[in-house]
Write a protein that holds these residues in place. Structure first.
Motif, PDB file in Angstrom:
ATOM      1  N   MET A 114       0.848  -1.203   0.000  1.00  0.00           N
ATOM      2  CA  MET A 114       0.000   0.000   0.000  1.00  0.00           C
ATOM      3  C   MET A 114       0.875   1.241   0.000  1.00  0.00           C
ATOM      4  O   MET A 114       1.851   1.308   0.729  1.00  0.00           O
ATOM      5  CB  MET A 114      -0.871  -0.010   1.264  1.00  0.00           C
ATOM      6  N   GLN A 115       0.524   2.168  -0.840  1.00  0.00           N
ATOM      7  CA  GLN A 115       1.352   3.360  -0.878  1.00  0.00           C
ATOM      8  C   GLN A 115       0.662   4.535  -0.183  1.00  0.00           C
ATOM      9  O   GLN A 115      -0.541   4.512   0.064  1.00  0.00           O
ATOM     10  CB  GLN A 115       1.748   3.716  -2.306  1.00  0.00           C
TER      11      GLN A 115
ATOM     12  N   GLU B 263      -3.358   4.646   1.014  1.00  0.00           N
ATOM     13  CA  GLU B 263      -4.110   4.536  -0.227  1.00  0.00           C
ATOM     14  C   GLU B 263      -5.585   4.177  -0.017  1.00  0.00           C
ATOM     15  O   GLU B 263      -6.460   4.668  -0.747  1.00  0.00           O
ATOM     16  CB  GLU B 263      -3.410   3.451  -1.057  1.00  0.00           C
ATOM     17  N   ILE B 264      -5.885   3.339   0.972  1.00  0.00           N
ATOM     18  CA  ILE B 264      -7.285   2.895   1.143  1.00  0.00           C
ATOM     19  C   ILE B 264      -8.210   4.033   1.571  1.00  0.00           C
ATOM     20  O   ILE B 264      -9.422   3.880   1.540  1.00  0.00           O
ATOM     21  CB  ILE B 264      -7.430   1.744   2.163  1.00  0.00           C
TER      22      ILE B 264
ATOM     23  N   TYR C  38     -10.739   6.722  -6.527  1.00  0.00           N
ATOM     24  CA  TYR C  38     -10.167   7.129  -7.797  1.00  0.00           C
ATOM     25  C   TYR C  38     -11.228   7.770  -8.666  1.00  0.00           C
ATOM     26  O   TYR C  38     -12.347   7.277  -8.759  1.00  0.00           O
ATOM     27  CB  TYR C  38      -9.607   5.890  -8.491  1.00  0.00           C
TER      28      TYR C  38
ATOM     29  N   GLN D 250      -9.506  10.290 -15.284  1.00  0.00           N
ATOM     30  CA  GLN D 250      -8.805  11.381 -15.954  1.00  0.00           C
ATOM     31  C   GLN D 250      -9.255  12.756 -15.451  1.00  0.00           C
ATOM     32  O   GLN D 250     -10.460  13.010 -15.304  1.00  0.00           O
ATOM     33  CB  GLN D 250      -9.065  11.278 -17.459  1.00  0.00           C
TER      34      GLN D 250
ATOM     35  N   ARG E 115     -12.054   8.109 -22.406  1.00  0.00           N
ATOM     36  CA  ARG E 115     -11.037   8.756 -21.592  1.00  0.00           C
ATOM     37  C   ARG E 115      -9.662   8.321 -22.075  1.00  0.00           C
ATOM     38  O   ARG E 115      -9.508   7.242 -22.630  1.00  0.00           O
ATOM     39  CB  ARG E 115     -11.188   8.341 -20.116  1.00  0.00           C
TER      40      ARG E 115
ATOM     41  N   ASN F 251      -5.946   6.830 -21.816  1.00  0.00           N
ATOM     42  CA  ASN F 251      -5.501   5.622 -21.115  1.00  0.00           C
ATOM     43  C   ASN F 251      -4.000   5.452 -21.328  1.00  0.00           C
ATOM     44  O   ASN F 251      -3.542   4.454 -21.859  1.00  0.00           O
ATOM     45  CB  ASN F 251      -6.286   4.412 -21.661  1.00  0.00           C
TER      46      ASN F 251
ATOM     47  N   PHE G 270      -0.054  10.485 -16.026  1.00  0.00           N
ATOM     48  CA  PHE G 270      -1.496  10.637 -16.232  1.00  0.00           C
ATOM     49  C   PHE G 270      -2.027  11.577 -15.145  1.00  0.00           C
ATOM     50  O   PHE G 270      -1.816  11.333 -13.960  1.00  0.00           O
ATOM     51  CB  PHE G 270      -2.162   9.257 -16.115  1.00  0.00           C
TER      52      PHE G 270
ATOM     53  N   ARG H  59       0.294  10.921 -11.951  1.00  0.00           N
ATOM     54  CA  ARG H  59       0.832   9.643 -11.506  1.00  0.00           C
ATOM     55  C   ARG H  59       1.321   8.891 -12.741  1.00  0.00           C
ATOM     56  O   ARG H  59       0.758   9.013 -13.818  1.00  0.00           O
ATOM     57  CB  ARG H  59      -0.291   8.849 -10.823  1.00  0.00           C
TER      58      ARG H  59
ATOM     59  N   THR I  78       1.470   5.646 -14.712  1.00  0.00           N
ATOM     60  CA  THR I  78       0.697   4.403 -14.680  1.00  0.00           C
ATOM     61  C   THR I  78       1.574   3.161 -14.853  1.00  0.00           C
ATOM     62  O   THR I  78       1.082   2.050 -14.711  1.00  0.00           O
ATOM     63  CB  THR I  78      -0.391   4.399 -15.785  1.00  0.00           C
TER      64      THR I  78
ATOM     65  N   TYR J 279       3.105   3.460 -10.899  1.00  0.00           N
ATOM     66  CA  TYR J 279       2.093   3.888  -9.923  1.00  0.00           C
ATOM     67  C   TYR J 279       2.601   5.018  -9.021  1.00  0.00           C
ATOM     68  O   TYR J 279       1.944   5.418  -8.067  1.00  0.00           O
ATOM     69  CB  TYR J 279       1.573   2.722  -9.061  1.00  0.00           C
TER      70      TYR J 279
END
Lengths: 90, 421
Positions: free
Chosen positions: A1-2, A14-15, A19, A22, A46, A48, A53, A71, A73, A76
């Motif tokens: 987990m970041q 992160e939790i 999200y 875009q 959107r 990708n 991103f 971020r 992709t 991450y």
């Protein structure tokens, strides 16, 4: 987990976040004048990218405010300091 | 066996002892030629299956380009579930065609794929789940697909290790059951298709990444060649079968598609004795479980929420998946996790694939299978080969065109397939 840095609350797990996809997708100025194709692109299409991103995130379990962050992709990793300004997308 | 060899070994065999040995050589590792009638981008299950069925149509001047090694992407990372109990007629058509082909695939490929029709239970945990599930069972029956609704007691008969007691957070209210569903060994499936395609003269070219497209012809609405890390290859028809990396190819062509690439994680336990006779899926608590032939419990979850190409995901997703699995299967509580991994899945707004025409007249698209492409492998290959051969979508894939997002004719499989495929 970041850890994700909320511009108001600082780094959190992160939790706590959800999200929003875009960033910088503006609601059409004249929705009624859009063709079906233009409307489909606004609703469904959107970017990708494989790489940096600009995205919307919401600090759901904290201040519940939205912010924009860039971020990568592939890794991450968050590349920019998140900002509360949705217009700043790069 | 000749007389005098050792006496029959009656000792218990370890799990997996009956599996066939790995073969030495199955396909030619081809060098790219200058030109092909058909260039398939992506050497995973769909690309290889498409090549196999093209060969059956007599089209063998074909290259399958793979940027890594054969079937090393999602084809090596899925949880191998095969079923066709989708809600809508359009989905039922393509997935049921796939299941029919799975049922004869070992004979067709003349190669073992360990296809095991052990059935799938899709659990319902709420009143709404029950209503949706019964509706789906009835829809399946109308489409000629085997499906039945089971109450909790019947669920326990099919799969005794499922916890059907009423004192868990999301009690099992029943399940849909498709007896013909099953699993297969994904690597063997890919190798079987590759072997057949290679025998027919199709070039399988590994370590060959597409870096661009050559456009031209009248009005530049044709792609005349594919630029790769191993040189430019001229192409009569181009077929994109690149799953999670489709957007990177479409960006090179300047074509937009409503795809978002997400990591999807899966994991296996250590090898265990056979304890799990079927497949169990639960969309509500986000887990699906089967037991592989060798004995590992194979589990998948929902996608990680954010876009990603990293072929890995966040740990908390696995943690929640394990919590759900242990509540549903208390017997798993002491199983050890052996390894976990992620594939990159291309998710569409309606959880259905995108297949068919692109703005380039000789470029055909096959993508958007999201979390559920493996089960469709032979059906898609069969229909997509026909599509490429005739230059128009086969009727089974026609409802899945890119234009449906403009027309509004979506094939909304979120109810049947949003989380678990």
């Amino acid at each position: 987990m970041q850890l994700i840095t909320c511009p108001w609350c600082g780094p959190r797990e992160e939790i706590e976040f959800s999200y929003g996809g875009q960033a910088g997708v503006a609601y059409p100025e004249h929705p009624a004048s859009l063709t079906d194709e233009q409307w489909a692109h606004f609703v469904f299409f959107r970017d990708n990218p494989k790489g940096p991103f600009a995205e919307r995130w919401s600090h759901n379990a904290g201040c519940r405010r939205w912010f924009t962050a860039v971020r990568d992709t592939r890794t991450y990793r968050f590349l920019s300091s998140p900002t509360s300004n949705p217009e700043l997308t790069s | 066996m000749t007389a005098g060899t050792s006496a029959p070994n009656t000792a218990p065999k370890p799990p997996g002892a009956d599996l066939p040995e790995h073969p030495d050589h199955l396909w030619r590792d081809a060098e790219p030629k200058k030109a092909y009638d058909v260039v398939i981008v992506g050497g995973g299950g769909h690309g290889l299956a498409t090549a196999h069925y093209l060969a059956k149509l007599g089209i063998t001047n074909v290259a399958v380009l793979e940027k890594g090694w054969l079937a090393g992407g999602n084809m090596a990372r899925n949880t191998t579930l095969i079923r066709s109990n989708y809600l809508w007629d359009e989905s039922a058509g393509i997935y049921e065609r796939a299941l029919e082909l799975w049922e004869g695939l070992e004979e067709d490929l003349d190669y073992p794929i360990l296809f095991s029709q052990r059935g799938v239970l899709n659990l319902a945990h709420t009143e709404q789940d029950v209503r949706d599930s019964v509706r789906r069972v009835e829809a399946n029956k109308l489409n000629g697909i085997d499906a039945e609704w089971l109450g909790p007691d019947e669920v326990a008969k099919v799969c005794p290790i499922v916890n059907v007691s009423s004192d868990i957070r999301y009690p099992v209210q029943g399940a849909t059951f498709q007896p013909r569903a099953g699993i297969a060994k994904h690597d063997y499936v890919a190798w079987g298709f590759a072997r057949r395609a290679s025998e027919a003269g199709i070039d399988i070219i590994q370590d060959c990444e597409v870096t661009g497209f050559v456009t031209g012809g009248s009005g530049a609405d044709r792609v005349t060649g594919v630029r790769t890390t191993r040189g430019t290859i001229a192409a009569g028809t181009v077929a994109l079968c690149a799953a999670g990396h489709t957007s990177t190819l479409l960006d090179m062509l300047g074509v937009r598609a409503p795809l978002q690439s997400h990591p999807l994680q899966a994991l296996v336990s250590e090898l265990l004795e056979p304890v799990h006779p079927t497949i169990v899926m639960s969309n509500a608590v986000h887990v699906y479980v089967s037991q592989a032939h060798k004995g590992e419990l194979v589990m998948g979850a929902g996608v990680d929420s954010y876009n990603g190409y990293g072929q890995r995901g966040a740990f908390h997703v696995i943690e929640r998946q394990m919590a759900a699995a242990v509540e549903l299967f208390p017997v798993f509580a002491r199983a050890h996790l052996l390894r976990s991994w992620a594939g990159i899945v291309d998710v569409t707004p309606d959880a259905s694939p995108i297949i068919g025409h692109t703005p380039y007249e000789n470029v055909f698209l096959n993508c958007g299978w999201g979390t559920g492409g493996f089960k469709a492998t032979p059906g898609l290959g069969w229909a997509f080969a026909d599509t490429l051969a005739h230059g128009r979508p086969h009727p089974l894939v026609a409802p899945f065109g890119l234009d449906r997002f403009v027309s509004g004719a979506l094939v909304d499989e979120h109810g049947a397939a949003a989380v678990a495929h």
